[in-house]
Design a protein around this motif. Structure first.
Motif, short mmCIF file in Angstrom:
data_model
loop_
_atom_site.label_atom_id
_atom_site.label_comp_id
_atom_site.label_asym_id
_atom_site.label_seq_id
_atom_site.Cartn_x
_atom_site.Cartn_y
_atom_site.Cartn_z
N LEU A 29 -11.54 48.01 -1.18
CA LEU A 29 -10.45 47.06 -0.90
C LEU A 29 -9.70 46.67 -2.16
CD1 LEU A 29 -12.34 44.85 1.71
CD2 LEU A 29 -10.78 46.76 2.15
N ARG A 30 -10.43 46.51 -3.26
CA ARG A 30 -9.79 46.21 -4.54
C ARG A 30 -8.85 47.35 -4.93
NH1 ARG A 30 -11.72 48.24 -8.98
NH2 ARG A 30 -13.86 48.43 -8.23
N ARG A 31 -9.28 48.58 -4.67
CA ARG A 31 -8.48 49.73 -5.08
C ARG A 31 -7.21 49.88 -4.24
NH1 ARG A 31 -13.88 51.59 -5.97
NH2 ARG A 31 -14.12 52.42 -8.06
N ILE A 32 -7.29 49.60 -2.95
CA ILE A 32 -6.08 49.79 -2.11
C ILE A 32 -5.20 48.55 -2.09
CG2 ILE A 32 -7.23 51.51 -0.66
CD1 ILE A 32 -7.48 49.43 1.56
N GLY A 33 -5.74 47.40 -2.52
CA GLY A 33 -4.95 46.17 -2.56
C GLY A 33 -4.73 45.60 -1.17
N ASP A 34 -3.77 44.67 -1.11
CA ASP A 34 -3.49 43.99 0.15
C ASP A 34 -2.48 44.84 0.92
OD1 ASP A 34 -3.23 42.26 2.20
OD2 ASP A 34 -1.99 40.82 1.11
N THR A 35 -2.95 45.60 1.88
CA THR A 35 -2.08 46.58 2.54
C THR A 35 -2.53 46.85 3.95
OG1 THR A 35 -1.34 48.88 2.45
CG2 THR A 35 -3.53 48.46 1.64
N ARG A 36 -1.63 47.40 4.74
CA ARG A 36 -2.04 47.89 6.05
C ARG A 36 -2.64 49.31 5.89
NH1 ARG A 36 2.06 46.76 10.77
NH2 ARG A 36 3.69 47.70 9.49
N VAL A 37 -3.56 49.65 6.79
CA VAL A 37 -4.27 50.93 6.69
C VAL A 37 -4.17 51.67 8.02
CG1 VAL A 37 -6.43 52.05 5.99
CG2 VAL A 37 -5.92 49.74 5.18
N PHE A 38 -3.90 52.97 7.95
CA PHE A 38 -3.74 53.78 9.16
C PHE A 38 -4.66 55.01 9.10
CE2 PHE A 38 0.07 51.32 8.63
CZ PHE A 38 0.44 50.95 9.92
N ALA A 39 -5.12 55.42 10.28
CA ALA A 39 -5.94 56.64 10.37
C ALA A 39 -5.69 57.28 11.72
CB ALA A 39 -7.42 56.28 10.22
N LEU A 40 -6.02 58.57 11.81
CA LEU A 40 -5.90 59.26 13.09
C LEU A 40 -7.18 60.01 13.39
CD1 LEU A 40 -5.56 62.52 12.51
CD2 LEU A 40 -3.19 61.92 12.10
N HIS A 41 -7.37 60.34 14.66
CA HIS A 41 -8.41 61.27 15.08
C HIS A 41 -7.80 62.27 16.05
CE1 HIS A 41 -12.28 62.96 15.98
NE2 HIS A 41 -12.87 62.11 15.17
N ASN A 42 -8.12 63.55 15.84
CA ASN A 42 -7.68 64.56 16.82
C ASN A 42 -8.33 64.24 18.15
OD1 ASN A 42 -9.93 66.84 17.48
ND2 ASN A 42 -10.34 65.89 15.49
N TRP A 43 -7.57 64.48 19.25
CA TRP A 43 -8.06 64.04 20.56
C TRP A 43 -7.93 65.17 21.58
CZ3 TRP A 43 -10.93 60.12 19.92
CH2 TRP A 43 -11.37 59.34 21.00
N PRO A 44 -9.03 65.81 21.95
CA PRO A 44 -8.97 66.98 22.83
C PRO A 44 -8.46 66.68 24.24
CG PRO A 44 -11.06 66.94 21.64
CD PRO A 44 -10.38 65.62 21.39
N GLN A 45 -8.47 65.43 24.67
CA GLN A 45 -7.98 65.12 26.02
C GLN A 45 -6.46 64.95 26.07
OE1 GLN A 45 -10.60 63.63 24.41
NE2 GLN A 45 -11.83 62.40 25.79
N LEU A 46 -5.83 64.82 24.91
CA LEU A 46 -4.38 64.56 24.87
C LEU A 46 -3.62 65.84 24.55
CD1 LEU A 46 -3.61 61.45 22.64
CD2 LEU A 46 -3.10 61.68 25.07
N PRO A 47 -2.48 66.08 25.23
CA PRO A 47 -1.70 67.29 24.96
C PRO A 47 -1.21 67.36 23.51
CG PRO A 47 -0.84 66.11 26.88
CD PRO A 47 -1.88 65.23 26.27
N VAL A 48 -1.09 68.58 23.01
CA VAL A 48 -0.49 68.81 21.70
C VAL A 48 0.92 68.23 21.70
CG1 VAL A 48 0.42 70.62 20.17
CG2 VAL A 48 -1.85 70.87 21.21
N GLY A 49 1.28 67.53 20.63
CA GLY A 49 2.62 66.96 20.54
C GLY A 49 2.67 65.51 20.95
N THR A 50 1.50 64.92 21.26
CA THR A 50 1.49 63.50 21.60
C THR A 50 0.59 62.74 20.64
OG1 THR A 50 -0.36 63.74 23.13
CG2 THR A 50 1.83 63.94 24.06
N LEU A 51 0.92 61.46 20.48
CA LEU A 51 0.07 60.55 19.74
C LEU A 51 -0.07 59.29 20.58
CD1 LEU A 51 -0.22 59.72 16.06
CD2 LEU A 51 0.37 57.82 17.58
N ALA A 52 -1.31 58.84 20.75
CA ALA A 52 -1.55 57.66 21.58
C ALA A 52 -2.37 56.63 20.81
CB ALA A 52 -2.28 58.04 22.86
#
Ligand SMILES: [Zn+2]
Ligand SMILES: [Zn+2]
Length: 386
Positions: A150-173
């Motif tokens: 946390l000290r290294r990234i500072g006060d910030t928003r954080v985002f991550a993704l996971h590949n999702w086999p149930q969702l069609p290619v080309g979508t993000l949910a």
């Protein structure tokens, strides 16, 4: 700037990189080769790289312009203790170790975004790229927090993704609020007086007590938890005995409980203890309960979800609000407990027969690498708009 970096980005073989990681998977906290390969690419692109965080973790940062605004993006690096059964030409070279959750793809997409952004630099501020060990049950995110993430990234928003086999290619949910479950594990040991199977009246029967415990626990969610709440409890292992004519002295049960709300989580643990003790008392056996809350629920911040969906749209993806959370767990939860942010699912579905995550035949879809790179890039360019 200029020609050299351009050729670095243009010539980077993302699919080749991903398949190399795939052929050389590494388990939790053992991601040494993986981290070294990531570090080499980041350093060659001119990012400042801190490695060895919580063992194999990396935080790289990239600054453009003069603003003190920040954003952080995270990928997980570890593989699973599964024997791969894909038959792919680049399948795992290590028996019993397999990138069966697509973290090789996550690393490649975040690295691709870092390379792209280091070249284009169409943002004003600092981006932290987090490469995290040990997502699979070993809480690498928590270990990195304890080692100064946390000290290294500072006060910030954080985002991550996971590949999702149930969702069609080309979508993000994604969705606001809980998106991945809190995960608890319980181990119950029952001890009694064993003896001759023909003289049960002289014993206290732990086999029967274990069976009664499993049945009683399977009513916990349906009878003790508000039906409007989401929770699940599964007994996954019962072990006892070694012979047809001996009543054993011990039996053990293992299982998991999943929930999304802190009060429901407390109630599940309290009710489990009450039920196990009650059955044990009735059967005349001793019960020992080890209840471990290993991952909290992953809770998305609503503003960050809006940002994530807008970035997906700008990246040319179909942005969708997920209808319900997943009952799987995710250690990005530890980071979202400390910083606002969002976790999103990136569609990778080829067809209805796709093996799910953690299946021996699971196959990360290389076609989505550009989608992940574009989403991460848009997040940075929107959040840190020049
Ligand atoms: Zn996994
Ligand atoms: Zn995973």
């Amino acid at each position: 700037m200029g020609g050299h970096e351009q050729s670095t980005v243009a010539s980077w073989d993302a699919i080749g990189f991903r398949r190399d990681l795939h052929a050389h998977p590494e388990l939790a906290f053992d991601e040494h080769r993986t981290a070294a390969r990531i570090g080499d690419v980041l350093a060659a692109a001119g990012l400042s790289v801190e490695s060895g965080i919580a063992g194999t973790g990396i935080v790289a940062s990239l600054t453009a312009g003069s603003s003190d605004r920040r954003i952080a993006l995270r990928a997980d690096m570890d593989a699973l203790p599964i024997t791969e059964a894909t038959g792919l030409p680049y399948q795992s070279t290590k028996p019993g170790v397999f990138h069966g959750c697509g973290h090789d793809g996550h690393v490649t997409m975040l690295l691709g975004a870092a390379l792209h952004l280091s070249h284009t630099r169409r943002f004003d501020g600092t981006v932290s790229f987090i490469f995290q060990p040990a997502e699979e049950g070993r809480a690498g995110a928590k270990a990195m927090i304890e080692d100064g993430l946390l000290r290294r990234i500072g006060d910030t928003r954080v985002f991550a993704l996971h590949n999702w086999p149930q969702l069609p290619v080309g979508t993000l949910a994604t969705k606001a609020g809980p998106i991945m479950a809190a995960a608890d594990r319980f181990d119950i040991t029952l001890s009694g007086r064993g003896g001759h199977a023909a003289e049960p009246h002289l014993t206290t029967d732990v086999v029967l007590a274990a069976a009664e415990t499993a049945v009683a626990l399977s009513t916990l969610v349906s009878r003790r938890i508000d039906p409007a709440q989401m929770a699940v409890l599964s007994v996954t292992r019962i072990e006892s005995g070694a012979s047809h004519n001996v009543l054993p002295g011990t039996a053990s049960l293992t299982g998991t409980a999943r929930s999304f709300d802190a009060a429901i989580r407390d109630r599940i643990e309290a009710e489990l203890r009450r039920i196990v003790q009650g059955v044990a008392t009735a059967a005349g056996v001793e019960a020992e309960i080890d209840y471990v809350r290993y991952y909290p629920a992953t809770i998305n911040d609503a503003d960050s979800v809006a940002t994530a969906l807008a970035a997906a749209q700008a990246a040319g993806l179909t942005a969708m609000t997920a209808e319900r959370p997943s009952f799987a767990a995710e250690d990005f939860a530890f980071i979202l407990a400390e910083r606002r942010g969002a976790y999103a699912w990136l569609g990778q579905k080829r067809g209805d027969d796709d093996p799910p995550l953690h299946h021996p035949a699971y196959d990360f879809n290389d076609a989505i690498i550009p989608h992940g790179i574009a989403w991460f890039t848009e997040l940075v360019e929107q959040e840190l708009a020049a």
